[in-house]
Structure formats: structure tokens, C-alpha cells
Write a protein that holds these residues in place. Structure first.
Motif, mmCIF file in Angstrom:
data_model
loop_
_atom_site.group_PDB
_atom_site.id
_atom_site.type_symbol
_atom_site.label_atom_id
_atom_site.label_comp_id
_atom_site.label_asym_id
_atom_site.label_seq_id
_atom_site.Cartn_x
_atom_site.Cartn_y
_atom_site.Cartn_z
ATOM 1 N N ASN A 151 -9.281 -19.129 0.015
ATOM 2 C CA ASN A 151 -7.933 -18.734 0.424
ATOM 3 C C ASN A 151 -7.373 -17.647 -0.492
ATOM 4 O O ASN A 151 -6.666 -16.734 -0.038
ATOM 5 C CB ASN A 151 -6.997 -19.948 0.408
ATOM 6 C CG ASN A 151 -7.294 -20.918 1.542
ATOM 7 O OD1 ASN A 151 -7.778 -20.507 2.588
ATOM 8 N ND2 ASN A 151 -7.003 -22.193 1.334
ATOM 9 N N ARG A 169 -6.479 -14.023 0.626
ATOM 10 C CA ARG A 169 -5.030 -13.905 0.550
ATOM 11 C C ARG A 169 -4.376 -14.687 1.687
ATOM 12 O O ARG A 169 -3.500 -14.206 2.404
ATOM 13 C CB ARG A 169 -4.588 -12.434 0.577
ATOM 14 C CG ARG A 169 -5.235 -11.590 -0.527
ATOM 15 C CD ARG A 169 -4.772 -10.159 -0.464
ATOM 16 N NE ARG A 169 -3.348 -10.038 -0.714
ATOM 17 C CZ ARG A 169 -2.791 -10.005 -1.913
ATOM 18 N NH1 ARG A 169 -3.554 -10.065 -3.007
ATOM 19 N NH2 ARG A 169 -1.480 -9.901 -2.059
ATOM 20 N N ILE A 170 -4.838 -15.934 1.862
ATOM 21 C CA ILE A 170 -4.318 -16.815 2.897
ATOM 22 C C ILE A 170 -3.447 -17.858 2.230
ATOM 23 O O ILE A 170 -3.893 -18.575 1.327
ATOM 24 C CB ILE A 170 -5.449 -17.496 3.688
ATOM 25 C CG1 ILE A 170 -6.380 -16.444 4.295
ATOM 26 C CG2 ILE A 170 -4.880 -18.411 4.758
ATOM 27 C CD1 ILE A 170 -5.710 -15.542 5.290
ATOM 28 N N ASN A 195 -0.833 -19.735 4.361
ATOM 29 C CA ASN A 195 -0.794 -20.755 5.409
ATOM 30 C C ASN A 195 -1.366 -20.129 6.664
ATOM 31 O O ASN A 195 -0.700 -19.322 7.334
ATOM 32 C CB ASN A 195 0.637 -21.244 5.637
ATOM 33 C CG ASN A 195 0.673 -22.482 6.522
ATOM 34 O OD1 ASN A 195 -0.115 -22.624 7.437
ATOM 35 N ND2 ASN A 195 1.615 -23.371 6.218
ATOM 36 N N TYR A 196 -2.595 -20.486 6.938
ATOM 37 C CA TYR A 196 -3.309 -19.801 8.017
ATOM 38 C C TYR A 196 -2.607 -20.000 9.354
ATOM 39 O O TYR A 196 -2.459 -19.049 10.133
ATOM 40 C CB TYR A 196 -4.747 -20.333 8.084
ATOM 41 C CG TYR A 196 -5.535 -19.789 9.246
ATOM 42 C CD1 TYR A 196 -6.067 -18.492 9.196
ATOM 43 C CD2 TYR A 196 -5.724 -20.546 10.394
ATOM 44 C CE1 TYR A 196 -6.771 -17.985 10.271
ATOM 45 C CE2 TYR A 196 -6.427 -20.047 11.469
ATOM 46 C CZ TYR A 196 -6.953 -18.772 11.408
ATOM 47 O OH TYR A 196 -7.642 -18.273 12.477
ATOM 48 N N ASP A 208 0.647 -20.661 10.104
ATOM 49 C CA ASP A 208 1.910 -19.929 10.221
ATOM 50 C C ASP A 208 1.675 -18.427 10.290
ATOM 51 O O ASP A 208 2.340 -17.706 11.053
ATOM 52 C CB ASP A 208 2.810 -20.262 9.039
ATOM 53 C CG ASP A 208 3.269 -21.711 9.069
ATOM 54 O OD1 ASP A 208 3.205 -22.320 10.167
ATOM 55 O OD2 ASP A 208 3.674 -22.246 8.014
ATOM 56 N N GLU A 209 0.685 -17.974 9.505
ATOM 57 C CA GLU A 209 0.397 -16.542 9.519
ATOM 58 C C GLU A 209 -0.144 -16.103 10.867
ATOM 59 O O GLU A 209 0.211 -15.033 11.370
ATOM 60 C CB GLU A 209 -0.572 -16.195 8.402
ATOM 61 C CG GLU A 209 0.038 -16.308 7.012
ATOM 62 C CD GLU A 209 -0.945 -15.908 5.931
ATOM 63 O OE1 GLU A 209 -2.012 -15.364 6.277
ATOM 64 O OE2 GLU A 209 -0.655 -16.115 4.744
ATOM 65 N N THR A 210 -1.022 -16.878 11.439
ATOM 66 C CA THR A 210 -1.547 -16.514 12.760
ATOM 67 C C THR A 210 -0.463 -16.585 13.824
ATOM 68 O O THR A 210 -0.451 -15.768 14.762
ATOM 69 C CB THR A 210 -2.703 -17.453 13.129
ATOM 70 O OG1 THR A 210 -2.288 -18.819 12.981
ATOM 71 C CG2 THR A 210 -3.920 -17.211 12.252
ATOM 72 N N GLU A 229 2.713 -15.878 13.263
ATOM 73 C CA GLU A 229 3.506 -14.668 13.025
ATOM 74 C C GLU A 229 2.805 -13.443 13.581
ATOM 75 O O GLU A 229 3.440 -12.566 14.199
ATOM 76 C CB GLU A 229 3.745 -14.516 11.523
ATOM 77 C CG GLU A 229 4.682 -13.383 11.153
ATOM 78 C CD GLU A 229 6.109 -13.667 11.590
ATOM 79 O OE1 GLU A 229 6.887 -12.708 11.748
ATOM 80 O OE2 GLU A 229 6.450 -14.856 11.777
ATOM 81 N N ILE A 230 1.521 -13.362 13.390
ATOM 82 C CA ILE A 230 0.756 -12.224 13.921
ATOM 83 C C ILE A 230 0.812 -12.212 15.436
ATOM 84 O O ILE A 230 0.955 -11.153 16.072
ATOM 85 C CB ILE A 230 -0.689 -12.287 13.416
ATOM 86 C CG1 ILE A 230 -0.721 -12.007 11.909
ATOM 87 C CG2 ILE A 230 -1.571 -11.295 14.144
ATOM 88 C CD1 ILE A 230 -2.074 -12.225 11.278
ATOM 89 N N ARG A 243 -6.197 -6.991 11.932
ATOM 90 C CA ARG A 243 -5.786 -8.287 11.388
ATOM 91 C C ARG A 243 -6.411 -9.437 12.182
ATOM 92 O O ARG A 243 -6.829 -10.443 11.618
ATOM 93 C CB ARG A 243 -4.260 -8.396 11.425
ATOM 94 C CG ARG A 243 -3.522 -7.408 10.560
ATOM 95 C CD ARG A 243 -3.772 -7.663 9.094
ATOM 96 N NE ARG A 243 -3.193 -8.913 8.659
ATOM 97 C CZ ARG A 243 -3.378 -9.438 7.461
ATOM 98 N NH1 ARG A 243 -4.147 -8.810 6.565
ATOM 99 N NH2 ARG A 243 -2.794 -10.579 7.125
ATOM 100 N N PHE A 279 -8.639 -12.285 10.705
ATOM 101 C CA PHE A 279 -8.247 -13.690 10.715
ATOM 102 C C PHE A 279 -9.182 -14.576 11.557
ATOM 103 O O PHE A 279 -9.234 -15.780 11.333
ATOM 104 C CB PHE A 279 -6.815 -13.841 11.243
ATOM 105 C CG PHE A 279 -5.779 -13.741 10.173
ATOM 106 C CD1 PHE A 279 -5.488 -14.835 9.384
ATOM 107 C CD2 PHE A 279 -5.097 -12.555 9.947
ATOM 108 C CE1 PHE A 279 -4.535 -14.748 8.390
ATOM 109 C CE2 PHE A 279 -4.151 -12.457 8.952
ATOM 110 C CZ PHE A 279 -3.864 -13.546 8.161
#
Length: 741
Positions: A251, A255-256, A258-259, A261-263, A265-266, A409, A413
Motif C-alpha cells: 500500500n 500510495r494506497i 483506502n482503496y 474510497d479512492e476507487t 472517488e475516481i 488511473r 488501480f
């Protein structure tokens, strides 16, 4: 019924053999059991606590099948060969360490010590084994004996247990009885031996060795399981830590934070950019179409304005500023510096627009087009649309670049998410495996604690006690059993011989074996057989036989004489002697009788004999009333059928001490075929018969003593006949016998 009578008479005939044989074997048993001693019994009671004891592993209900299995296991462990082997070694060591050759010491008798010590000392390796005996420690001695013990027939310690030693062998120790008392938690242990010290120490050692063996077996398997689970917990825990550290490191590298939540958001940004791209594309296409339409209404002068270098440069600068403004406005995060720059850019854009308007106004020659449209309005519109076009183009380029970056991205991801999920699955699997092993480890610890409680409940309730007196021996029962068994064996053998024997012997057996009736029996005429009574026996038997033959002399045959034929199946049957006795008796009765025999009075090889139709064909009568003819044995010569038919009686003379063989049966069958069409009687007369066989025809023979009378009546099964003792009658019978002599 006849078979029963024959069996009883046969047993009575061999009464002395039965009595003497039974007495002999009984005396042998009495002799060999004279030193028999009673054994010493030792008992002990062991409390197990299996059924009623506290158990950490079970609920309040009692599983009786498990209880029974546990009790069976305890009994099996106590009677196991390994347990008894340790009992053997410890008992052997204790006898040699604590025993005393002169007196009893610590419950060990001097006799058991001397027997054990002498047995060891006289063995081939006795001196070597004696060095293994450590008088200071019983445990060290047992350890030395275990090291010395090897599975070899010449190894003394190995043979001590596996041979038939009365004290230490497995065959002796496995007689230890272990039995559960009804359905309770108690086990009764009992053992019997000829030495009190041996039996006491054996049971005492067994109690200790059983508890130790039980603990070794149960703790051994539980400790191994606990050790295995401990090793597994260490291994799986280490693996779980490594996997978690690896996930954390991954991680950080990617640079992860919270995978998920980030996905999310993307995905939201991707949706927003998609809508903005559509709006930008729509504005771009609209402004482009408007420019094309406006350029159609421009004249050449207006178009020259568009080609002016200054105008083009201003237009490019306005397009560049518009792109930067659009890019700045597209950024979601801004600062005060960026805001000031954006304001400056917009101010500059307004200035450039004004400059462009001024340039267009200075180059326009006519105010209106030929269509009547205002040129100033067209240029302004074109300029406005151009700026909108450049703005839409810049915004579209910015959105497309953002979409391109967003796609990168996604590419970044997608494998990261798969890897993270894989690592999380591995961590989850390892964690569940760790928890499962941890649960099993706790259960094993609980099992061990329960075994400690169970082993603590194994308690000797009744200690073994040293026996003071021996038990009563069963020597009396053994002697009685030996007497009964020997009697039955002798009787069975005699009955077996009686059923299988084909010796003629007496009238009943002769009739059973040959199938022919017996007319009489003559005893052995040798004076040494019955002493002075031989002549009396012969006279009485001949008298009875002659009287029986006279009953057949009812009709004279063709020569006008009564004929009695005597023949046999083999030589030395006694027909000549029998013929002389019968002839002599008849002559004493004033009958004109004569006895003729083959080879003396006629020739059996002559034609006259072989083809004779009557006795006169080969013999000349001399006025006899009774003619007794002795023919050769049937095995050597044939008797013409006419001679057999022309007789008043045909007598087969057979020795009572001979067996009825197959050849005898065949010869008699041929003879009966010759006599099948005549009514001439055919009988058998036994010679060399014993006194019992003769008494079947003559009645009781002298001497008429009390024992003889009782024996005769028993042999005849006259069980309830009254015995009359008449001295005068007895004296008269003795006088008559003297007169006959």
C-alpha cells in the motif's frame, strides 16, 4: 435290547480290568499330587472415577458407551503385555534386592528368593546379570535389566518373561484377573500363586505400574498433540505477520490509503469528466459550425482581416489565454496565487478582445454586405464565436487529457485492487487457520487438564494385603475327576473294541457277526486251563451239545442211519476232537455211534467222494445208528451237496478265539447256497470257548461259591433273583459231580 444286554455283559466280563485300570490311574494321580499345595490369593480394588468423576469435556449427561469404552481401556492397559513386562522386571529386581536367603524380608519369602537366585546363578550368563543388580536402587536395577533385555532366545531376561517361569513369565502374569464391579467405577484385581511373597508383590507392583503406564500413554499422546499445535501456532502466526507487513508495504509503494474510497472517488470524477466532455464537445461543435456559417457571409476584405498577421497573433494569444483560463477553471483545487493569475488572464483576454475589435473596425471598407447584412455585426459575431470556439476547443482538450489521465488511473488501480484483494484473502485464510489451530490448541490443553484430573482419580481403594494362609487345594476333586475319567475312558475303549471286534468268542457275538445260530460251546480241553475242573466243564458242555443234536435225529436218511456232518472253514478248528467227544457221549448213552474223519476213513480226493450221492458211495456202513462225519475244511475241499442234504444236521465247527474273516463269510455263503433247497439245519459249534461262553448253554459251572453265584446272576442280569443257600443241596451237587467223574 440285545445290544444293551451285550454291552452290560461285556462290561461285567471285563470288570476286573475296569476296576484295576481305574484304581491304577487313580493311584497315579494320588501319587503325583501328593505335594500339591493351595495357592495364595491377593485382591485389590482400584477406583477409576470414569463414570461418576468430574469431567471438563462432557456435559451433565453420562455417555455410558464412552464409560464402558474407558473401563475396557483401563482393563486392557492393566493386562497389556507391556505393563506385565515392567511388572516382571520390577518384581525380579525387588526379589533379588530385598530378598533374604535365610528368612522372610519385606514380604519376600526365603524360598522365592532362593529359587530366583539359584535359577539366575545357574544360567549361562548368571554372573553377568548379577552385576546388573544395584542393591541401592530398584529403579536403576530395572533400567539395567531393560538395557540388557534383547529379543533373543539365549537372553535370560527375555526368556524370563516369554518362557514358562512360574513367577515372572507372561503366561503366569496374564492370569491376573481384572474385572469391573457391576456398573460402578471400581475395578477388582485378583491374583493367585503358590508363593505368598510373590503374589503380594506382584499385585502391589501392578498397581503402581498401571498408573504410570496409563499416564505415559494418555499424557504421551496429549503432549505430542499440544507440541504440534504450539509449533503450528508459531508458524501460522509468523506467516500472518509477514503477509500483513507485505500488504502494508504494498500500500505504501502504491500510495494506497483506502482503496475502496479512492476507487469510488475516481468513478465519480470519471462520471463528471464524461459529462463535461460532452458539454465541451457540444460547445466545440456549435462554435465551429457557427464560424463556418459566418465565414460564408464574409467578403474578401473581411477575410483579409482574418489573414492579417497582427490579427492572427492577437487571435492566437486570445486562444492561448482562453485555454489557460479554461484549464484553470477546470482545476478543482485552487490557491490565492492561482486566483490572481486567473483574474489577470481574464483581464488580458478582455484587452485582446478589444484590440481585435479595433483591428476589425479599421479594415472594414463597407458597412454592409451585398445581402444587406451589417459587416460590423458579422465580424463581431465571428470574433465572438472564434473566442468561444477556442475556449470550447481548449476545454475539450483539457477534458480529454483529464480523461486520458483518468484512464491511466484505472489501469493503475485495476491490478492494485486484485493484488490487494488477493493479499487480503491470504491474510483472512491465514487468520482463520490460526484461529482454528488456536481453538484446537485450547481443546488439547483442556484435554490434558482433564487427563490430569482423571489420573488423579485413579486411586487404590483397597491395598493388596499379604496372605497369611493358603487356600484349600482341589486335590480331592482332581482325584475324583481322574477316577471318573479313567473309568469312562476304559469303558469307552472296551465298548469300542466290543463293537469293532469280530472275534467269535461267545454265542451272542457269533450270531451277530456270522448271522447263524449257535448250537453249543466246548471249552479248551487242556488240563492247565481250568485245573481239575476242565474235565467237568468238557463233560457238561458235550452233554448239552449232544442233547441238542439228538433233537435233530428224528428221521433216518437214505442209508438208514442218522448222519451228523462236521466241517470248518480252516484247519485246527477242533472238529476231530469234537467228533470224538460227541461219539463217546452217545456211546455212553448206549447208542451205536461211530465217528469217521477225512483222510482216515475215506479219501476226499477220490472220485467216489467228489461225485457221491450218498455216504455209502465212499463208506461202507457197519450197522451204526448214528454216524458222525468230519469233512475237510471248506477252504481246501468242497463237500458235495447231496451229502449235505442227506444229513440230519450240518455243524460248522469254529474256534471261539478266532476272528470271523471275509474268507469265512464267503465260504459260509457258498455253503448256505448249497443248503438253500433243503430243511437240514445248519448250526455253529464253538470250540476253545471260555467258561462264560460255555455257561450260556450249560448254566453255571462249578465251583458254586457265593461269589460265583452272585457273579453268574449279575452276568445273566438276574438282578432280583433270590439266592438260596442250601447246604444239603450243595453237598448233593458235589457228590453228583464226584459220581460223574
Amino acid at each position: 435290547m440285545n445290544y444293551i444286554i451285550s454291552i452290560i455283559r461285556a462290561l461285567f466280563r471285563h470288570r476286573w480290568l475296569i476296576l484295576l485300570g481305574t484304581t491304577f490311574f487313580t493311584l497315579l494321580v494320588i501319587y503325583y499330587t501328593r505335594h500339591m499345595q493351595g495357592g495364595y490369593d491377593v485382591k485389590a480394588t482400584l477406583y477409576t472415577g470414569v463414570a461418576s468423576g468430574y469431567n471438563l469435556e462432557s456435559d451433565k449427561r453420562t455417555d455410558w458407551a464412552t464409560v464402558q469404552n474407558s473401563m475396557d481401556n483401563l482393563i486392557s492397559i492393566m493386562q497389556a503385555e507391556s505393563t506385565l513386562k515392567r511388572v516382571c522386571l520390577r518384581l525380579f529386581a525387588r526379589i533379588l534386592i530385598q530378598g533374604n536367603p535365610d528368612k522372610e524380608n519385606n514380604g519376600i519369602t526365603a524360598s522365592s528368593y532362593n529359587y530366583t537366585y539359584n535359577h539366575l546363578k545357574n544360567s549361562p550368563n548368571g554372573a553377568e546379570i548379577l552385576k546388573l543388580i544395584d542393591k541401592s536402587s530398584e529403579d536403576k536395577t530395572v533400567a539395567n535389566l531393560e538395557k540388557y533385555m534383547r529379543p533373543h532366545r539365549d537372553n535370560y531376561i527375555y526368556g524370563l518373561f516369554y518362557y514358562n517361569h512360574p513367577f515372572y513369565s507372561y503366561n503366569a502374569l496374564k492370569n491376573i484377573k481384572v474385572q469391573r464391579r457391576l456398573t460402578s467405577d471400581l475395578l477388582d484385581i485378583s491374583y493367585s500363586s503358590g508363593d505368598p511373597g510373590i503374589v503380594y508383590n506382584t499385585v502391589s507392583i501392578l498397581m503402581d505400574e498401571f498408573v504410570e503406564e496409563y499416564r505415559r500413554i494418555r499424557y504421551g499422546e496429549t503432549d505430542k498433540v499440544i507440541k504440534y499445535f504450539e509449533e503450528e501456532l508459531k508458524r501460522i502466526g509468523k506467516k500472518l505477520n509477514l503477509e500483513e507487513e507485505d500488504l502494508t508495504k504494498y500500500n505504501v509503494e502504491k500510495r494506497i490509503i483506502n482503496y475502496i474510497d479512492e476507487t469510488k472517488e475516481i468513478a465519480a470524477i470519471s462520471k463528471e469528466y464524461e459529462l463535461r466532455e460532452q458539454d465541451a464537445l457540444f460547445a466545440f461543435n456549435s462554435s465551429k459550425s457557427m464560424l463556418e456559417e459566418l465565414e460564408k457571409h464574409m467578403d474578401s476584405n473581411a477575410k483579409q482581416v482574418l489573414k492579417n498577421m497582427e490579427f492572427v497573433d492577437k487571435l492566437r494569444e486570445a486562444s492561448s489565454i482562453t485555454g489557460r483560463i479554461s484549464e484553470a477553471e477546470a482545476m478543482t483545487v485552487s490557491s490565492k496565487t492561482d486566483d490572481q493569475t486567473l483574474i489577470n488572464e481574464k483581464t488580458r483576454l478582455s484587452e485582446i478582445k478589444q484590440e481585435l475589435n479595433d483591428l476589425t473596425s479599421s479594415y472594414i471598407g463597407h458597412k454592409y454586405t451585398k445581402e444587406g447584412a451589417s459587416r460590423t455585426n458579422i465580424i463581431d459575431q465571428w470574433l465572438e464565436q472564434t473566442l468561444l470556439y477556442e475556449k470550447a476547443k481548449a476545454e475539450l482538450q483539457i477534458v480529454q487529457n483529464a480523461r486520458s489521465e483518468l484512464n491511466d488511473r484505472y489501469v493503475f488501480f485495476a491490478p492494485v485492487g486484485t493484488t490487494i484483494k488477493q493479499k487480503e484473502r491470504m491474510i483472512n485464510f491465514t487468520e482463520r487457520n490460526y484461529l482454528t489451530v488456536l481453538q484446537s490448541y485450547n481443546e488439547a490443553l483442556l484435554r490434558k487438564k482433564n487427563l490430569e484430573m482423571t489420573s488423579a482419580t485413579l486411586k487404590v481403594l483397597n491395598e493388596p494385603t499379604y496372605p497369611i494362609s493358603s487356600n484349600s487345594t482341589n486335590r480331592k476333586q482332581i482325584v475324583i475327576a481322574a477316577c471318573a475319567v479313567s473309568f469312562l475312558i476304559i469303558v469307552a475303549l472296551l465298548l469300542l473294541v466290543e463293537m469293532l471286534d469280530r472275534t467269535l468268542r461267545d454265542a451272542s457275538r457269533t450270531r451277530r457277526v456270522t448271522g447263524f445260530k449257535v448250537i453249543g460251546a466246548i471249552p479248551n480241553t487242556s488240563p492247565s486251563r481250568y485245573g481239575g475242573l476242565t474235565k467237568t466243564y468238557v463233560q457238561l458242555s458235550v452233554k448239552e451239545l449232544s442233547n441238542s443234536l439228538l433233537r435233530f435225529l428224528t428221521k433216518r436218511k437214505s442209508p438208514g442211519v442218522f448222519i451228523i456232518n462236521l466241517f470248518s472253514t480252516s484247519d485246527n478248528s477242533g472238529e476231530e476232537e469234537l467228533g470224538n467227544l460227541i461219539c463217546g457221549y452217545m456211546q455212553s448213552r448206549m447208542l451205536n455211534a461211530r465217528f469217521i474223519t477225512y483222510g482216515v476213513d475215506f479219501n476226499t480226493d477220490s472220485t467216489q467222494f467228489l461225485l457221491a450221492k450218498s455216504i455209502t458211495d465212499f463208506y461202507t456202513l457197519q450197522g451204526e445208528d448214528v454216524l458222525i462225519v468230519a469233512y475237510p475244511p471248506l477252504s481246501t475241499s468242497n463237500i458235495p451237496s447231496a451229502l449235505l442234504h442227506d444229513a440230519n444236521a450240518n455243524i460248522l465247527v469254529a474256534s471261539a478265539d478266532r476272528g470271523w474273516k471275509t474268507i469265512d463269510k464267503q465260504l459260509c455263503e457258498q455253503l448256505t447256497q448249497q443248503l438253500s433247497k433243503t430243511d437240514v439245519p445248519f448250526r455253529i459249534c464253538l470250540t476253545n470257548a471260555n467258561r462264560d461262553a460255555v455257561e450260556d448253554f450249560t448254566g453255571q459251572l462249578p465251583p458254586h461259591t457265593l461269589l460265583r453265584r452272585i457273579g453268574y446272576r449279575l452276568s445273566q442280569l438276574s438282578l432280583t433273583e433270590k439266592i438260596i443257600f442250601n447246604l444239603r443241596r450243595k453237598a448233593k451237587e458235589a457228590a453228583d459231580e464226584d459220581d460223574d467223574e
